[in-house]
Design a protein around this motif. Structure first.
Motif, mmCIF file in Angstrom:
data_model
loop_
_atom_site.group_PDB
_atom_site.id
_atom_site.type_symbol
_atom_site.label_atom_id
_atom_site.label_comp_id
_atom_site.label_asym_id
_atom_site.label_seq_id
_atom_site.Cartn_x
_atom_site.Cartn_y
_atom_site.Cartn_z
ATOM 1 N N SER A 113 33.344 21.902 80.729
ATOM 2 C CA SER A 113 31.651 22.645 81.009
ATOM 3 C C SER A 113 31.141 24.490 80.579
ATOM 4 O O SER A 113 30.489 24.554 80.353
ATOM 5 C CB SER A 113 32.127 23.499 82.871
ATOM 6 O OG SER A 113 33.271 24.113 82.229
ATOM 7 N N HIS A 114 32.550 24.697 80.037
ATOM 8 C CA HIS A 114 32.798 26.186 79.050
ATOM 9 C C HIS A 114 33.529 26.541 78.575
ATOM 10 O O HIS A 114 34.255 25.556 78.333
ATOM 11 C CB HIS A 114 31.505 26.905 80.075
ATOM 12 C CG HIS A 114 32.432 28.039 81.009
ATOM 13 N ND1 HIS A 114 33.093 27.146 82.198
ATOM 14 C CD2 HIS A 114 33.665 29.433 81.261
ATOM 15 C CE1 HIS A 114 33.657 28.036 82.581
ATOM 16 N NE2 HIS A 114 34.495 28.988 83.160
ATOM 17 N N LEU A 115 33.294 27.320 77.357
ATOM 18 C CA LEU A 115 34.379 27.253 76.378
ATOM 19 C C LEU A 115 35.968 28.500 76.783
ATOM 20 O O LEU A 115 36.020 29.111 76.135
ATOM 21 C CB LEU A 115 34.070 27.697 75.027
ATOM 22 C CG LEU A 115 33.342 26.757 74.245
ATOM 23 C CD1 LEU A 115 32.758 26.975 73.291
ATOM 24 C CD2 LEU A 115 34.285 25.546 74.438
ATOM 25 N N HIS A 116 35.867 29.159 77.965
ATOM 26 C CA HIS A 116 36.594 30.011 78.684
ATOM 27 C C HIS A 116 38.029 29.328 79.154
ATOM 28 O O HIS A 116 38.119 27.473 79.128
ATOM 29 C CB HIS A 116 36.218 30.283 79.939
ATOM 30 C CG HIS A 116 35.086 31.127 80.415
ATOM 31 N ND1 HIS A 116 34.076 31.896 81.543
ATOM 32 C CD2 HIS A 116 34.610 31.522 79.183
ATOM 33 C CE1 HIS A 116 33.742 32.925 81.063
ATOM 34 N NE2 HIS A 116 34.040 32.917 79.548
ATOM 35 N N ALA A 117 38.917 30.045 78.686
ATOM 36 C CA ALA A 117 40.179 29.700 78.434
ATOM 37 C C ALA A 117 40.579 28.476 79.153
ATOM 38 O O ALA A 117 41.255 27.443 79.400
ATOM 39 C CB ALA A 117 41.420 30.218 78.247
ATOM 40 N N ASP A 118 40.619 28.490 80.841
ATOM 41 C CA ASP A 118 41.154 27.819 81.575
ATOM 42 C C ASP A 118 40.518 26.805 81.683
ATOM 43 O O ASP A 118 40.914 26.206 82.680
ATOM 44 C CB ASP A 118 41.138 29.372 83.373
ATOM 45 C CG ASP A 118 39.669 29.482 83.569
ATOM 46 O OD1 ASP A 118 38.908 29.780 81.947
ATOM 47 O OD2 ASP A 118 39.388 29.407 84.695
ATOM 48 N N HIS A 119 39.158 26.065 81.486
ATOM 49 C CA HIS A 119 38.226 24.923 81.078
ATOM 50 C C HIS A 119 38.693 24.690 80.087
ATOM 51 O O HIS A 119 38.700 23.141 79.870
ATOM 52 C CB HIS A 119 37.117 26.115 81.501
ATOM 53 C CG HIS A 119 36.731 26.444 82.743
ATOM 54 N ND1 HIS A 119 36.536 25.451 84.004
ATOM 55 C CD2 HIS A 119 36.923 27.457 82.829
ATOM 56 C CE1 HIS A 119 36.118 26.460 85.022
ATOM 57 N NE2 HIS A 119 36.669 27.546 83.942
ATOM 58 N N VAL A 120 39.302 24.991 78.701
ATOM 59 C CA VAL A 120 40.186 23.661 77.672
ATOM 60 C C VAL A 120 40.819 23.920 77.218
ATOM 61 O O VAL A 120 41.313 23.459 76.242
ATOM 62 C CB VAL A 120 38.767 24.849 76.587
ATOM 63 C CG1 VAL A 120 37.094 24.278 76.800
ATOM 64 C CG2 VAL A 120 38.882 25.752 76.695
ATOM 65 N N ALA A 170 31.139 24.004 87.939
ATOM 66 C CA ALA A 170 32.168 24.711 87.754
ATOM 67 C C ALA A 170 31.932 26.445 87.444
ATOM 68 O O ALA A 170 32.882 25.979 89.182
ATOM 69 C CB ALA A 170 31.624 24.556 85.690
ATOM 70 N N ASP A 171 31.756 27.402 87.082
ATOM 71 C CA ASP A 171 32.288 28.734 87.078
ATOM 72 C C ASP A 171 31.066 29.719 87.791
ATOM 73 O O ASP A 171 30.948 30.448 87.839
ATOM 74 C CB ASP A 171 32.636 29.103 86.671
ATOM 75 C CG ASP A 171 34.128 29.284 86.128
ATOM 76 O OD1 ASP A 171 34.763 28.350 86.718
ATOM 77 O OD2 ASP A 171 34.796 29.791 84.944
ATOM 78 N N ALA A 172 29.763 28.266 87.901
ATOM 79 C CA ALA A 172 28.579 29.084 88.436
ATOM 80 C C ALA A 172 28.915 30.153 89.984
ATOM 81 O O ALA A 172 28.091 30.931 89.787
ATOM 82 C CB ALA A 172 27.468 27.948 89.211
ATOM 83 N N GLY A 229 24.031 31.791 82.841
ATOM 84 C CA GLY A 229 24.746 32.761 83.505
ATOM 85 C C GLY A 229 26.052 33.742 83.313
ATOM 86 O O GLY A 229 26.243 34.336 82.448
ATOM 87 N N HIS A 230 27.282 32.807 84.164
ATOM 88 C CA HIS A 230 28.281 32.919 83.922
ATOM 89 C C HIS A 230 28.711 32.853 82.498
ATOM 90 O O HIS A 230 29.467 33.791 81.578
ATOM 91 C CB HIS A 230 28.781 32.381 84.598
ATOM 92 C CG HIS A 230 30.717 32.014 84.337
ATOM 93 N ND1 HIS A 230 31.679 32.909 85.305
ATOM 94 C CD2 HIS A 230 31.037 31.049 83.989
ATOM 95 C CE1 HIS A 230 32.537 32.933 84.766
ATOM 96 N NE2 HIS A 230 32.791 32.198 84.061
ATOM 97 N N SER A 231 28.800 32.005 82.077
ATOM 98 C CA SER A 231 28.544 31.928 80.410
ATOM 99 C C SER A 231 27.282 32.152 79.718
ATOM 100 O O SER A 231 26.366 31.599 80.173
ATOM 101 C CB SER A 231 29.523 30.915 79.616
ATOM 102 O OG SER A 231 29.069 29.311 80.778
HETATM 103 ZN ZN LIG Z 1 34.641 30.716 83.248
#
Ligand SMILES: [Zn+2]
Length: 285
Positions: free
Chosen positions: A104-111, A217-219, A195-197
């Motif tokens: 979804s995006h590269l924030h650490a809690d997702h990858v 995701a984190d929308a 937006g979020h990322s």
């Molecule tokens: Zn995030």
């Protein structure tokens, strides 16, 4: 007609922070924010993940300063039974079986779990990858990006969602109008959520029983945010890549929810949405 898929919601660790930062009018107390990974069982393509949640490598990557600030800000809990590989085994899936991870995006809690999946290809939007290229440690940290979490051969295994055919979505997904056909059979449609990322990859999917789901995701950090059109605290603005784009994406999710009350819209950190869907779905893990 696109084949339906089987979905399993896996909660892979959680962090805690005050709710009022994530939504205006939220509680002052620290709340639990689960980290969601979705196991997608496609009838032909094999096991696919949408994000990975936390992993023990998050602790290693945030051991030194300045990365340690990340874990101070969002204390993480990952009990053994929630480890990604343990939960995959519980679903009859070995780590080496996973063919793709839709990031979804590269924030650490997702990858954080990518390095545990030796054969998976990675799929993300080009703008999301470009947004972290060449960032130093501090600049990366400000975007919640920890390069140590990516496998050494990440680039060789990376595919861009934007290179897939763009399909018109039916009116049942409005105001979202187009999605990238990630497998070429219409089963998994990747929706840009900026937006979020820089550009998150949301997912519009139809399950094998015909019910539809939108992985957001984190929308936003909770279903309440899009249902009640509540933004995060102004203190959360510096965490956002583009505040105006974040607002527009949240508005679109709110409009979708209003028009499609039976659609499951799942923000990755919304404990009540995840719990409700687990109870509702017959394919619960
Ligand atoms: Zn995030």
């Amino acid at each position: 007609m696109a084949p339906g898929v089987e979905l399993h919601l896996l909660e892979v660790g959680h962090c805690r922070h005050p709710e009022w930062i994530t939504i205006r009018g939220g509680a002052w107390s620290a709340c639990r924010f689960p980290s969601l990974c979705v196991l997608i069982l496609h009838p032909q393509a094999g096991p696919i993940l949408y994000d990975t949640g936390y992993a023990e490598r998050f602790d290693e990557a945030t051991a030194p300063v300045p990365e340690r600030f990340y874990r101070w800000l969002t204390p993480v809990t990952l009990p053994p039974h929630q480890h990604l590989l343990a939960q995959l085994r519980g679903c009859g899936v070995d780590a080496a079986d996973v063919v793709r991870v839709l990031i979804s995006h590269l924030h650490a809690d997702h990858v954080a779990g990518l390095r545990d999946l030796p054969r998976a290809r990675f799929v993300a939007l080009r703008a999301e990858i470009a947004s972290v290229r060449g960032l130093g440690r501090v600049a990366g940290l400000r975007r919640a990006f920890l390069p140590a979490l990516l496998p050494g051969d990440f680039d060789a295994r990376l595919e861009y969602a934007d290179d897939r055919p763009l399909r018109a979505l039916g009116s049942e997904w409005a105001p979202f109008t187009e999605g990238f056909d990630l497998l070429g059979d219409g089963s998994l449609l990747g929706i840009p959520l900026p937006g979020h990322s820089a550009c998150q990859l949301g997912l519009a999917v139809r399950r094998s029983d015909g019910r539809r789901c939108f992985l957001a995701a984190d929308a936003c950090w909770s279903a309440r945010a899009f249902r009640e059109r509540r933004l995060p605290s102004v203190l959360a603005r510096p965490l956002m890549h583009d505040w105006q784009a974040y607002r527009r994406t949240l508005d679109d999710l709110g409009a979708l929810a209003l028009a499609q009350p039976d659609l499951h819209i799942v923000p990755s950190h919304c404990a009540s949405s995840i719990a409700a869907l687990r109870d509702d779905w017959s394919g619960r893990p």
